[in-house]
Design an enzyme around this catalytic site. Structure first.
Site, PDB file in Angstrom:
ATOM      1  N   GLU A 170       0.797  -1.233   0.000  1.00  0.00           N
ATOM      2  CA  GLU A 170       0.000   0.000   0.000  1.00  0.00           C
ATOM      3  C   GLU A 170       0.828   1.280   0.000  1.00  0.00           C
ATOM      4  O   GLU A 170       0.799   2.036   0.971  1.00  0.00           O
ATOM      5  CB  GLU A 170      -0.959   0.010   1.201  1.00  0.00           C
ATOM      6  CG  GLU A 170      -1.924  -1.150   1.229  1.00  0.00           C
ATOM      7  CD  GLU A 170      -3.019  -0.995   2.290  1.00  0.00           C
ATOM      8  OE1 GLU A 170      -3.026   0.042   2.986  1.00  0.00           O
ATOM      9  OE2 GLU A 170      -3.856  -1.892   2.401  1.00  0.00           O
ATOM     10  N   GLU A 353      -5.211  -8.772   1.283  1.00  0.00           N
ATOM     11  CA  GLU A 353      -5.811  -8.463   2.583  1.00  0.00           C
ATOM     12  C   GLU A 353      -7.292  -8.242   2.396  1.00  0.00           C
ATOM     13  O   GLU A 353      -7.711  -7.567   1.447  1.00  0.00           O
ATOM     14  CB  GLU A 353      -5.248  -7.158   3.181  1.00  0.00           C
ATOM     15  CG  GLU A 353      -3.862  -7.268   3.724  1.00  0.00           C
ATOM     16  CD  GLU A 353      -3.369  -5.934   4.315  1.00  0.00           C
ATOM     17  OE1 GLU A 353      -4.200  -5.104   4.739  1.00  0.00           O
ATOM     18  OE2 GLU A 353      -2.151  -5.746   4.324  1.00  0.00           O
TER      19      GLU A 353
HETATM   20  C1  FCB Z   1      -4.378  -2.070   5.650  1.00  0.00           C
HETATM   21  C2  FCB Z   1      -2.980  -2.364   6.140  1.00  0.00           C
HETATM   22  C3  FCB Z   1      -2.914  -3.370   7.247  1.00  0.00           C
HETATM   23  C4  FCB Z   1      -4.055  -3.198   8.229  1.00  0.00           C
HETATM   24  C5  FCB Z   1      -5.372  -3.113   7.508  1.00  0.00           C
HETATM   25  C6  FCB Z   1      -6.574  -3.001   8.422  1.00  0.00           C
HETATM   26  O1  FCB Z   1      -4.400  -0.804   5.080  1.00  0.00           O
HETATM   27  O2  FCB Z   1      -2.178  -2.830   5.075  1.00  0.00           O
HETATM   28  O3  FCB Z   1      -1.669  -3.265   7.874  1.00  0.00           O
HETATM   29  O4  FCB Z   1      -3.818  -2.127   9.035  1.00  0.00           O
HETATM   30  O5  FCB Z   1      -5.363  -2.039   6.622  1.00  0.00           O
END
Ligand code: FCB
Length: 453
Positions: A170, A353
């Site tokens: 990110e 994620e």
């Molecule tokens: C993302 C991050 C991760 C976590 C989630 C909830 O942006 O990559 O580390 O904090 O959000």
């Protein structure tokens, strides 16, 4: 207990799809005495930066409990584990390798491999060593070259033992939230800083990529970006334009240079001195082909016009997570379909994620987190919809394995499928973990009965 199910013929049930759980170094490791300080240690020490005044010095004490954590991961029946490396645990301020720190990751990868769990390693999940921030951090072009050196140390040590290398997690957060919006470490607030940090991060990715490929030719190499489909708060032309600008600024700004070697053209929305300084050859480096794109998806975002710029409209209608985020599973499919329409060369996708924070309660050694089970069920179906829409989906990682340090929110947000008692460090499977475990174990058993082709 609820059950999570997938359509019977889904590719997600085959061995062509990877299921895993994800974490990141600063959020779980602790063991701060054995590494250099990171920008997050500094940020946490500044009053008012972290909601509960906490820090990552201990977190989930994963550096002490990692063997048990590997057992825990294996017990879930996953194919893979996504984690990140703390740069400052591997490279000391004097430039020397911290051998014990490096060995920690070698041992982790070996233990995972011994259990048949593929390592999906991210090299940078936001914990920049403070010694580099002292030289300007991501505003300093040199940081990109330091990153490439650090990547070389990691890939020389691990090579093909790691199945998947992601350079960055990110960069939107490491650039925009950290140098432009000021809510993440190092807490700077300046539009031109945000744009320059983003460019230097992408440059770091581009410099590291050929090095990773050279030393781990059998591994996959890529990057992880976060996406949120952008909606207009109303049908007014100004709001529609604001949502379009937000999409270009928050989503395309990172993906487009990677896939086409150009930054989005924002017309006159950015002043000349807000544009990043780009050296000759940078965009060629940045746009080298990648094997995969990691996509982190949590929610959608709604925008309204604010004097020709955009401003987000926080959701109010339930169901919301404790982060205040709207639960909007179809957004996962919508944004990927949109990206596929925009970029013919969209690489194979891993959802790297996806998950949610809820007000969990540990009662009698159990956490009945039905809302999280629903969240996973809906989002897994959205992944399946992407496959049906013709997108090359390769895997899905639940965020997160463990409750952990949620950045500026401290320990107030529990994203884990496994509950962590921060006093005793006891891990307890929430119902969501048990439900995913049932799905994953059943799938694994099924795959074992199939003849190998
Ligand atoms: C993302 C991050 C991760 C976590 C989630 C909830 O942006 O990559 O580390 O904090 O959000």
């Amino acid at each position: 207990m609820k059950k999570i199910s997938l359509p019977q013929q889904s590719k997600m049930l085959t061995s062509d799809f990877v299921f895993g759980v994800a974490t990141s170094s600063f959020q779980i490791e602790g063991g701060a005495a054995d590494r250099e300080l990171s920008i997050w240690d500094t940020f946490c020490a500044e009053p008012g930066r972290i909601k509960d005044g906490s820090n990552g010095l201990v977190a989930c004490e994963h550096v002490q409990h990692w063997r048990a954590d590997v057992e825990l991961i294996a017990s879930l029946g996953v194919d893979a584990y996504r984690f990140s490396v703390a740069w400052g645990r591997v490279i000391n301020a004097n430039g020397q390798i911290n051998q014990a720190g490096l060995q920690f990751y070698v041992d982790l990868v070996d233990a995972l491999n011994a259990k048949g769990i593929a390592s999906h390693m991210t090299l940078y999940h936001w914990d920049l060593p403070q010694y580099l921030q002292d030289q300007g951090g991501w505003l300093n072009r040199d940081t990109a070259y330091r990153f490439a050196e650090y990547a070389e140390v990691m890939v020389r040590a691990l090579g093909n033992k790691v199945a998947s290398y992601a350079t960055l997690n990110e960069p939107f957060c490491s650039a925009y939230l950290s140098y432009e919006a000021g809510i993440h470490a190092p807490g700077m607030k300046n539009r031109s800083y945000g744009r320059q940090a983003a460019h230097n991060l992408l440059l770091a990715h581009g410099l590291a990529l050929p090095i990773l490929r050279k030393h781990a030719p059998q591994a996959e190499h890529g990057i992880v970006l976060n996406f949120s489909p952008c909606f207009a708060a109303s049908s007014a032309a100004a709001d529609v334009a604001a949502a379009k600008l937000a999409h270009a600024y928050h989503n395309l700004w990172y993906l487009q240079p990677l896939l086409t070697g150009t930054y989005p053209d924002l017309g006159d929305a950015l002043k000349a001195d807000e544009l990043p300084k780009v050296a000759a050859g940078d965009l060629e480096l940045i746009s080298q082909p990648i094997d995969f794109l990691g996509v982190n998806y949590y929610t959608r975002t709604v925008f309204r016009d604010k004097n020709g710029w955009f401003s987000d409209v926080p959701p109010t209608k339930p169901p919301l997570t404790t982060m205040g985020w709207e639960i909007y599973p179809q957004g996962l499919t919508e944004i990927l379909v949109q990206l596929k329409e925009t970029f013919a060369n969209l690489p194979p996708i891993y959802i790297s994620e996806n998950g949610a924070a809820f007000p969990d309660e540990l009662i009698d050694n159990a956490v009945h987190d039905d809302a999280r089970i629903d969240y996973y069920q809906q989002h897994l179906l959205a992944v399946n919809d992407c496959i049906d829409a013709g997108i090359d989906m390769r895997g899905y990682f639940a965020w997160s394995l463990l409750d952990n340090f949620e950045w500026a929110e401290g320990y107030t947000q529990r994203f884990g499928i496994v509950h962590v008692d921060y006093t005793t460090q006891k891990r307890t499977l929430k119902d969501s973990a048990k439900t995913l475990q049932a799905l994953w174990l059943e799938r694994a058993a099924q795959l074992q009965t199939e003849p190998a082709v």
